[in-house]
Each structure stands twice: as structure tokens, then as C-alpha cells.
Design a protein around this motif. Structure first.
Motif, PDB file in Angstrom:
ATOM      1  N   ASN A 211       0.865  -1.192   0.000  1.00  0.00           N
ATOM      2  CA  ASN A 211       0.000   0.000   0.000  1.00  0.00           C
ATOM      3  C   ASN A 211       0.898   1.238   0.000  1.00  0.00           C
ATOM      4  O   ASN A 211       0.807   2.078   0.886  1.00  0.00           O
ATOM      5  CB  ASN A 211      -0.893   0.001   1.261  1.00  0.00           C
ATOM      6  N   ASP A 212       1.789   1.316  -0.988  1.00  0.00           N
ATOM      7  CA  ASP A 212       2.761   2.418  -0.994  1.00  0.00           C
ATOM      8  C   ASP A 212       2.038   3.762  -1.102  1.00  0.00           C
ATOM      9  O   ASP A 212       0.968   3.861  -1.709  1.00  0.00           O
ATOM     10  CB  ASP A 212       3.754   2.233  -2.153  1.00  0.00           C
ATOM     11  N   ARG A 213       2.666   4.769  -0.500  1.00  0.00           N
ATOM     12  CA  ARG A 213       2.048   6.106  -0.437  1.00  0.00           C
ATOM     13  C   ARG A 213       1.860   6.716  -1.812  1.00  0.00           C
ATOM     14  O   ARG A 213       0.912   7.461  -2.053  1.00  0.00           O
ATOM     15  CB  ARG A 213       2.907   7.039   0.413  1.00  0.00           C
ATOM     16  N   ALA A 214       2.762   6.407  -2.732  1.00  0.00           N
ATOM     17  CA  ALA A 214       2.669   7.008  -4.072  1.00  0.00           C
ATOM     18  C   ALA A 214       1.539   6.377  -4.901  1.00  0.00           C
ATOM     19  O   ALA A 214       1.197   6.874  -5.973  1.00  0.00           O
ATOM     20  CB  ALA A 214       4.002   6.849  -4.791  1.00  0.00           C
ATOM     21  N   GLY A 215       0.978   5.275  -4.415  1.00  0.00           N
ATOM     22  CA  GLY A 215      -0.156   4.658  -5.116  1.00  0.00           C
ATOM     23  C   GLY A 215       0.243   3.808  -6.315  1.00  0.00           C
ATOM     24  O   GLY A 215      -0.600   3.481  -7.156  1.00  0.00           O
ATOM     25  N   VAL A 216       1.515   3.428  -6.406  1.00  0.00           N
ATOM     26  CA  VAL A 216       1.960   2.644  -7.569  1.00  0.00           C
ATOM     27  C   VAL A 216       1.335   1.241  -7.526  1.00  0.00           C
ATOM     28  O   VAL A 216       0.878   0.719  -8.554  1.00  0.00           O
ATOM     29  CB  VAL A 216       3.503   2.543  -7.623  1.00  0.00           C
ATOM     30  N   THR A 217       1.290   0.637  -6.334  1.00  0.00           N
ATOM     31  CA  THR A 217       0.710  -0.716  -6.239  1.00  0.00           C
ATOM     32  C   THR A 217      -0.784  -0.689  -6.585  1.00  0.00           C
ATOM     33  O   THR A 217      -1.294  -1.590  -7.249  1.00  0.00           O
ATOM     34  CB  THR A 217       0.946  -1.320  -4.835  1.00  0.00           C
TER      35      THR A 217
END
Ligand code: AVI
Length: 329
Positions: A211-217
Motif C-alpha cells: 500500500n505504498d504512499r505514491a499509489g503505484v501498487t
């Protein structure tokens, strides 16, 4: 001079052709608990997004495995011994492969096994530049199916199957045992399996990795729906679905779902599939193991853990497995 054989397809590339995607989507979305296979993530965009995931600060797996190889690649290569044929499950253009190959003693050949020809050819092109003496024998095939490996240029002492990245974690326990058993057959009596395995740890840390902060996943997950829209003409509204990844402590795995934010209907081929508000599609498991859990799993496949290496933070392991009968003697 580098010796690169053309990409062989063997007889073994049995992943369904693209026109079967419709049947796969219909089947998975017709189940009571909807599910889609995680290999659907990896179209061109999905593969690029996965590369970006590996660079996110929260996704510790890649960083830890590289740190581990940085410290232990020479020791790993010593354990594999000399005159090894190294077969990698995956395209292997990555840093970890190069770190290992740099330390290996007189390797006989390197065989990357990859379903998509483009990344396979690119990885071979890059490796040929750095390892001009190493015979490269790319095999375009689905590694989860039986493989017919190319004939090596000279007789190896052993075949070692390299499976980094904790991709084994994406297989449910029963399927993981089946895959390890298949690998055991492919490596032969004297062979081994060098495998990356992510370890159980603090739940918040594992959940943050998915759940990376940058929203890549999240983008990677929803790309599966974009792929279906493009390839089978479905009409998923991506803004009405969201990514959700949580650790299930009972099952010991991160479970990734696509959640429908509202009640809606989606066109799949000539029919419609209904979604309730908050209904999920299960799209990926990422199993996490203790060292004991993984040794028990390997044992079910007739394998024994001969050596384990850990990164400095003890978050990730690389393990060398051999036939259980070879250590019992
Ligand atoms: C390829 N595999 C090991 C990754 C994992 O960690 O399960 C795929 C992934 N999915 C979301 N982030 C990374």
C-alpha cells in the motif's frame, strides 16, 4: 565472444492464447467469490509498474534481497559449486542475477525462462554485454509448466534453478509444493534450487509494502481491469473500483483484492456481471514464511534446506534447497 542461442519456445508454452482471456475473465467473475489470476497483472504497463513498485521505499523485498546478495553473493556461489548450469525462472536481466553470475565459478550456461519474448530478449542482450564468455540459452516458456531445457554446451556438474524475488509467495501452499516438486524433477539428482523467500515480520511493515504512499501498487492492481477493457472489450469503470491489500494472519499472507465501490454491472463479452457495493475480486496472494514454515513446505516437495542467507535486517531470505535424499545420506 558471447554465445547467445536464439530464444527457444520448446513445446511448453501452454498459457492460454489471448482470445482465451474472455473465458478466463468469465469464469473468474462468475464464481461466488470472484477471482482473477495474478499473471493478468503483467502486460507491458503492468510489468513497468512492477519495476516501479520495486523502487518504492515501502517495498522492502527487492532492497533487502539486493542487500543480501551484496553481502553474500560470493558465499552463495561457493555453495552452488563450479560448472553449474544456472536456470532462472523469470527473465533475469536484474541486478540480483548479475551479482550472482559475477561470483559463479566457471558456469556452463545461463538459461533464463520467461513467457514474454520482449523482456527475455532484452535481458539476454544486456547480459551478453557484461558476460561475453557465458553461453546464454534463453527459453521462452511458462515456468509453471513442464520445461524442456536446451541442451547445454558442455556437461554441467549440476543444474541450479534460480527463483528470486519471493515469487514463490504468489503461489498458494498446495501450488507452491507442486511447483517445487516440478523444479526438483527438472534439477536432477545432483541439482539444487536457489530461492528468494520473504519472511513474516511486523504486520504494518508488510502491509505498507503493498500500500505504498505514491499509489503505484494500487495502479498496478487496477491495471488488470484496464488490460481486460483493452483486450476483451469489457467496460470496467476504473474509478468505481479500488485496490485493497491486507495481511491475513491465519493464512500468513498479504491478500490483494479489487473492491467495487458501488453496485454496478460490467460488460464481459456478450453478458453482464453484477457487483454489489464493496464486493471484491481476489487477485493476488503474497505468502510470507518463517524459516520453519518454509522448511516444512520444502520437505513436502522432497527437498531440504541446505543453506539460508539473510539480509542485514533479517527481513528476507535466500535459501539453497537440495533433494532431501541427498542430505539424508
Ligand atoms: C512478484 N511478486 C513477488 C510480488 C509480491 O510481492 O507478491 C508482486 C507484487 N504485487 C504487489 N506488489 C508486488
Amino acid at each position: 565472444m558471447s554465445s547467445v542461442q536464439p530464444c527457444s519456445t520448446g513445446d511448453d508454452d501452454r498459457r492460454p492464447p489471448l482470445n482465451d482471456l474472455l473465458a478466463i475473465a468469465r469464469h473468474g467473475l462468475g464464481l461466488k467469490l470472484k477471482r482473477l489470476p495474478s499473471w493478468l497483472f503483467y502486460d507491458e504497463r503492468g510489468s513497468a509498474l512492477f519495476e516501479q513498485i520495486c523502487e518504492q521505499p515501502e517495498y522492502y523485498l527487492t532492497r533487502c534481497e539486493v542487500a543480501l546478495m551484496d553481502e553474500h553473493a560470493a558465499s552463495v556461489a561457493d555453495s552452488l559449486g563450479s560448472e553449474v548450469r544456472l536456470v532462472e525462472y523469470g527473465s533475469g536481466s536484474g541486478l540480483k542475477t548479475r551479482m550472482l553470475l559475477r561470483e559463479m565459478h566457471d558456469p556452463v550456461s545461463y538459461v533464463p525462462v520467461e513467457i514474454s519474448p520482449a523482456p527475455l530478449n532484452e535481458s539476454v542482450r544486456r547480459l551478453a554485454l557484461e558476460f561475453p564468455q557465458l553461453p546464454l540459452q534463453p527459453l521462452c516458456a511458462d515456468f509453471s509448466k513442464p520445461l524442456r531445457l536446451p541442451i547445454p554446451p558442455r556437461a554441467p556438474r549440476r543444474t541450479v534453478l534460480y527463483f528470486p524475488g519471493s515469487t514463490i509467495g504468489n503461489f498458494e501452499a498446495r501450488d507452491a509444493v507442486d511447483l517445487l516438486r516440478k523444479m526438483r524433477n527438472e534439477m536432477g539428482d545432483a541439482g539444487g534450487i536457489l530461492i528468494g523467500v520473504d519472511l513474516k515480520k511486523d504486520v504494518a511493515q508488510m502491509e505498507a509494502a503493498y500500500n505504498d504512499r505514491a499509489g503505484v501498487t494500487a495502479e498496478f492492481t487496477l491495471n488488470m481491469l484496464a488490460r481486460l477493457n483493452r483486450e476483451i472489450g469489457s467496460d470496467f469503470d476504473l474509478s468505481a473500483f479500488r485496490h485493497h491489500a491486507r495481511y491475513n494472519p491465519m493464512a500468513g499472507r498479504i491478500e490483494t483484492h479489487i473492491v467495487s465501490s458501488r453496485e454496478q454491472q460490467v460488460k464481459i463479452g456478450s453478458s453482464k456481471v453484477g457487483f454489489r457495493a464493496e464486493e471484491v475480486i481476489q487477485v493476488e496472494y503474497s505468502c510470507k514464511y518463517s524459516l520453519e514454515d518454509f522448511a516444512a513446505l520444502a520437505e513436502k516437495a522432497g527437498l531440504a534446506v541446505m543453506r539460508t542467507w539473510l539480509d542485514p535486517q533479517r527481513m528476507f531470505s535466500v535459501q539453497y534447497l537440495v533433494r532431501a535424499s541427498a542430505v539424508a545420506r
